[in-house]
Design a protein around this motif. Structure first.
Motif: not given
Ligand code: ADP
Length: 509
Positions: A339, A400, A405, A407-408, A432, A437, A450, A454, A460, A462-464
């Motif tokens: 990533r 991504q 969505a 995952k969380y 979702d 957040i 960042g 949760t 994860g 933190g780079l998505g």
């Molecule tokens: P990663 O998912 O690999 O931790 P991301 O940069 O994709 O990294 O996301 C950063 C943070 O944002 C996640 O750790 C999560 O806490 C929060 N996040 C991202 N997408 C969602 C979502 N759809 N619902 C709730 N929290 C989210």
């Protein structure tokens, strides 16, 4: 000014050029000065040279006229005639006029009546021997060079007037005229010679032009001095620019060059300052990325090392556990490295823009996301617009968001995918029904590494989201987030060309 060539390297934080070492050359100021001096000098020399040659030619023509006039005067002295006879013949004494009795008398009359001017001399020969001198002070004596005298006497032996030039070793550069003198009935032959000292005649002109040459030299020096001063003043901002740029190093790139005035050089200074701004931004982004990566890689390394250190190799259960844990951590590191590579690549990689129908792209992303298990994927709405985007990159960013969505948000909950036109933008969104957040973390989740805890232990990097943000920005767009405890909607907001109208149904406009 010093010239450099070769490839740049960074040494002690300084960017230096290697290969051919700095070689001394001429500074721009010196070159400007050289051009000014050469052009001024050449112009003055040309003007002076042409004027000198023209005047010299005029003086030499005057000398010839004067010599011919002397012969005419000589003719008048013995005949009383005032006009020349055609054909430059001898100075004859017409029979029957009140004429001298002998050649010697005729010669004597001529010498008494025709007075040589300044830088002039005269001599009369009777039977090839010097016989008479003018009764006045003369500039030089022709008889001092007997060889010249006898040569001139020989030249007029055919009874014609001769004008010529002689470079005499004794008398120097002379212009002379010789006329034979004959009185009817007298067998002896006379020759009247008058000559002009050419260098002496030209001396006034030479003196004037020597003065001109000194003045021209002085004027050239003055123009050079003024040119040197003016060029120095004009080039001072460039010198300041060069000194400032050589002071700026990779380790301290914060200095900026003061911009003064509003000319080309101040524009150049602004451009250079802008370049340093971009360079500083990119260097600090690299530093931040390195710091973040170092920090993120430390954790899995510490975990694996700690477990391996405490591992009892005889305890098969512990070995199996440590193995699984280490592979998991190493996989996480590998994912992280992939990533990071992508993150570094996105801003560098120019998007390959093409006219893309957003409705079709929405359907495509929905189809791809639907294979992710555990959720009900809903295609909510599609914007009927065509945007100039890189569909590959936008699909990657959109998926991504769909992955996040999934995952969380709780298993089985619906996830809606859609696109909406809003003024001159189109939003590609994923909505979702997750926990949302936490307030205050909206900015942080878009920063590298960042993550928000949760409390559900979801792995994860933190780079998505930073990758999604970078992709949106390379398209001139941004990301937006609307989140509450009932769920989150992440959108990629992309600009549309200002004249883009919604596609209309031809049957129902
Ligand atoms: P990663 O998912 O690999 O931790 P991301 O940069 O994709 O990294 O996301 C950063 C943070 O944002 C996640 O750790 C999560 O806490 C929060 N996040 C991202 N997408 C969602 C979502 N759809 N619902 C709730 N929290 C989210």
């Amino acid at each position: 000014m010093l010239g450099t060539s070769g490839s740049p390297t960074v040494e002690n934080g300084y960017v230096t050029m290697t290969g051919a070492r700095e070689r001394p050359g001429w500074s721009v100021r010196t070159r400007i000065l050289a051009v000014i001096i050469v052009i001024t000098g050449a112009a003055l020399a040309l003007a002076g040279g042409v004027a000198y040659l023209t005047q010299r030619a005029g003086i030499l023509a005057d000398v010839d006229d004067r010599l011919h006039a002397r012969v005419e005067s000589a003719r008048a002295a013995v005949t009383g005639a005032t006009t020349a006879e055609p054909g430059e013949t001898a100075v004859p004494v017409a029979p029957g006029t009140a004429s001298p009795a002998s050649t010697a008398t005729a010669i004597e009359w001529i010498m008494q009546r025709v007075v040589p001017g300044p830088h002039e001399s005269a001599l009369a020969l009777v039977d090839s021997r010097p016989a008479y001198l003018p009764p006045v002070e003369i500039a030089f004596h022709l008889e001092d060079d007997p060889a010249l005298v006898s040569r001139i006497a020989a030249e007029v032996s055919d009874d014609t007037v001769r004008i010529g030039t002689s470079i005499s070793p004794v008398l120097g550069h002379l212009r002379y005229i010789a006329a034979p003198v004959a009185v009817g009935g007298d067998p002896s032959v006379g020759v009247y010679i008058t000559a002009v000292d050419v260098p002496a005649t030209l001396s006034e002109l030479d003196t004037a032009f020597r003065t001109y040459a000194w003045l021209a030299l002085g004027a050239t020096a003055l123009v050079g001095a003024v040119g040197w001063f003016v060029a120095g003043r004009l080039l001072r901002p460039l010198r300041t620019l060069r000194e400032a740029t050589s002071r700026i190093t990779v380790s301290d790139i914060s200095e900026r060059i003061p911009v003064t005035g509003a000319d080309d050089i101040s524009q150049l200074t602004q451009t250079v300052n802008g370049m340093f701004d971009r360079l500083e931004g990119s260097i600090s982004a690299q530093k931040r990325l390195l710091d973040d990566v170092r920090h993120e890689l430390k954790t899995p390394i510490t975990i694996i090392r700690g477990h391996l250190e405490l591992l009892d190799p005889h305890d098969t259960d512990e070995v199996a556990y440590t193995r699984t844990l280490s592979i998991g951590e190493l996989d996480r590191m590998a994912g992280l490295v992939d990533r990071i590579e992508l993150l570094a690549e996105v801003p560098e990689d120019r998007p390959r823009l093409e006219q893309t129908p957003i409705a079709a792209l929405t359907g495509d992303v929905h189809r791809k996301a639907s294979v992710m298990p555990g959720h009900d994927w809903v295609l909510a709405e599609s914007a009927d617009v065509v945007a100039n985007i890189d569909p590959r990159r936008i699909t990657q960013a959109w998926l991504q968001l769909a992955d996040n969505a999934a995952k969380y948000s709780p298993a089985g909950s619906p996830i809606r995918i859609g696109s909406t036109r809003r003024d001159n933008t189109v939003e590609c969104w994923v909505s979702d029904e997750g926990a949302g957040i936490p307030a205050g973390s909206e900015e942080r989740i878009f920063e590298r590494f960042g993550r928000v805890d949760t409390g559900r232990g979801i792995a994860g990097s933190g780079l998505g989201l930073p990758i999604v943000k970078a992709i949106a920005e390379t398209h001139g767009g941004r990301v937006s987030l609307a989140s509450s405890s009932a769920g989150s909607t992440f959108s990629i907001v992309l600009p549309l060309p200002t004249n883009t109208a919604p596609e209309r149904d031809p049957e129902n406009p």
